[in-house]
Design a protein around this motif. Structure first.
Motif, mmCIF file in Angstrom:
data_model
loop_
_atom_site.group_PDB
_atom_site.id
_atom_site.type_symbol
_atom_site.label_atom_id
_atom_site.label_comp_id
_atom_site.label_asym_id
_atom_site.label_seq_id
_atom_site.Cartn_x
_atom_site.Cartn_y
_atom_site.Cartn_z
ATOM 1 N N GLN A 141 0.824 -1.218 0.000
ATOM 2 C CA GLN A 141 0.000 0.000 0.000
ATOM 3 C C GLN A 141 0.857 1.268 0.000
ATOM 4 O O GLN A 141 0.368 2.340 -0.356
ATOM 5 C CB GLN A 141 -0.929 0.019 1.223
ATOM 6 N N GLN A 142 2.105 1.158 0.385
ATOM 7 C CA GLN A 142 2.945 2.343 0.562
ATOM 8 C C GLN A 142 3.112 3.139 -0.731
ATOM 9 O O GLN A 142 3.010 4.367 -0.732
ATOM 10 C CB GLN A 142 4.310 1.936 1.121
ATOM 11 N N GLN A 143 3.355 2.452 -1.842
ATOM 12 C CA GLN A 143 3.573 3.148 -3.101
ATOM 13 C C GLN A 143 2.314 3.866 -3.563
ATOM 14 O O GLN A 143 2.376 4.992 -4.069
ATOM 15 C CB GLN A 143 4.036 2.174 -4.187
ATOM 16 N N GLY A 144 1.143 3.238 -3.365
ATOM 17 C CA GLY A 144 -0.116 3.862 -3.773
ATOM 18 C C GLY A 144 -0.399 5.140 -3.008
ATOM 19 O O GLY A 144 -0.862 6.141 -3.581
ATOM 20 N N ILE A 145 -0.117 5.133 -1.715
ATOM 21 C CA ILE A 145 -0.319 6.329 -0.894
ATOM 22 C C ILE A 145 0.672 7.415 -1.295
ATOM 23 O O ILE A 145 0.312 8.592 -1.428
ATOM 24 C CB ILE A 145 -0.196 5.977 0.603
#
Length: 258
Positions: free
Chosen positions: A159-163
């Motif tokens: 999820q880190q890259q999407g945020i």
């Protein structure tokens, strides 16, 4: 209503049962007299419709609103009073209605749903039960400010890259004037930027008219969304943002649509 029922011939010694459903007063009474039953239906129907225009708390003018997925009828003041606004103070305390929910330093891990519109904050790293987490939604002012403030390392790696991409690639919205457009959708005013789709080309003369009409909808604020979100500071303002309508435009638009 009881007075009108009595005048119509209803025996007031009999109970009148009422419930609330979808923000309305629903009365459940029945007479074996078909003529009286028709009158009763008219009276209860009138007050059911009236109840959807009166605040259930104070009796002032109100309208139907959604609160935690339930429909209720409230005036503007009581609606805003019951809607939580997320605040983050200088000590990194997350507050709702001036009550500290938790401190960002206390968060053991965080999760978001696939479209990043719901956020769960866990105090225990081993917990996987979302019922034990503090939950926040995009429908609350300053939600995206909170999402941006939570350290990325607390989220799952997938999820880190999407945020990161969300906040890195925000574009300016010509409608609301915030840098809040992501993937052709404004996260602040919830309008699409102008595009030359068939619907837009048939409904508007050009891009300027589309933007102007969307801006007037926001200004008139029939659903009181802007009044609720006036404290939202999730996004930067766009420099030199232009309002395309004037007083005359607004009055004519009101006549046409309201």
């Amino acid at each position: 209503m009881l007075f009108e029922l009595a005048i119509a011939g209803w025996n007031l010694e009999k109970d009148v049962f009422g419930t609330e459903k979808n923000g309305e007063l629903r009365c459940h009474i029945y007479s074996e007299n078909p003529e009286l039953n028709a009158v009763i239906k008219t009276i209860t129907g009138k007050y059911m419709a009236l109840s959807a225009t009166i605040c259930e708390i104070c009796g002032s003018e109100g309208k139907k609103r959604e609160e935690d997925s339930w429909e209720t009828t409230l005036c503007l003041n009581h609606y805003l009073e019951r809607k939580p606004v997320i605040n983050i103070d200088n000590g990194l305390n997350i507050k709702l209605k001036n009550k500290i929910i938790l401190n960002i330093r206390e968060i053991a891990k965080a999760e978001a749903d696939h479209d990043l519109q719901t956020l769960w904050l866990f105090r225990n790293e081993e917990s996987s039960d979302k019922m034990e987490a503090d939950c926040f939604s995009w429908q609350q002012p300053n939600y995206y400010l909170l999402l941006k403030t939570i350290p990325l390392y607390l989220f799952p790696e997938d999820q880190q890259q999407g945020i990161f991409d969300l906040f890195e690639h925000l574009e300016g919205c010509e409608i609301c004037g915030n840098r809040s457009v992501y993937r052709k959708w404004c996260l602040r005013c919830h309008h699409e930027p102008w595009n030359e789709s068939k619907i837009n080309l048939e409904g508007y003369q050009d891009k300027s008219e589309y933007i102007k009409y969307c801006q007037m909808d926001r200004f008139l604020d029939e659903d009181d969304y802007e009044k609720y979100f006036k404290h939202d500071i999730s996004f930067e303002r766009v420099k030199d943002h232009k309002i395309l309508f004037n007083h005359h435009d607004l009055r004519e638009y009101e006549k046409l649509h309201f």
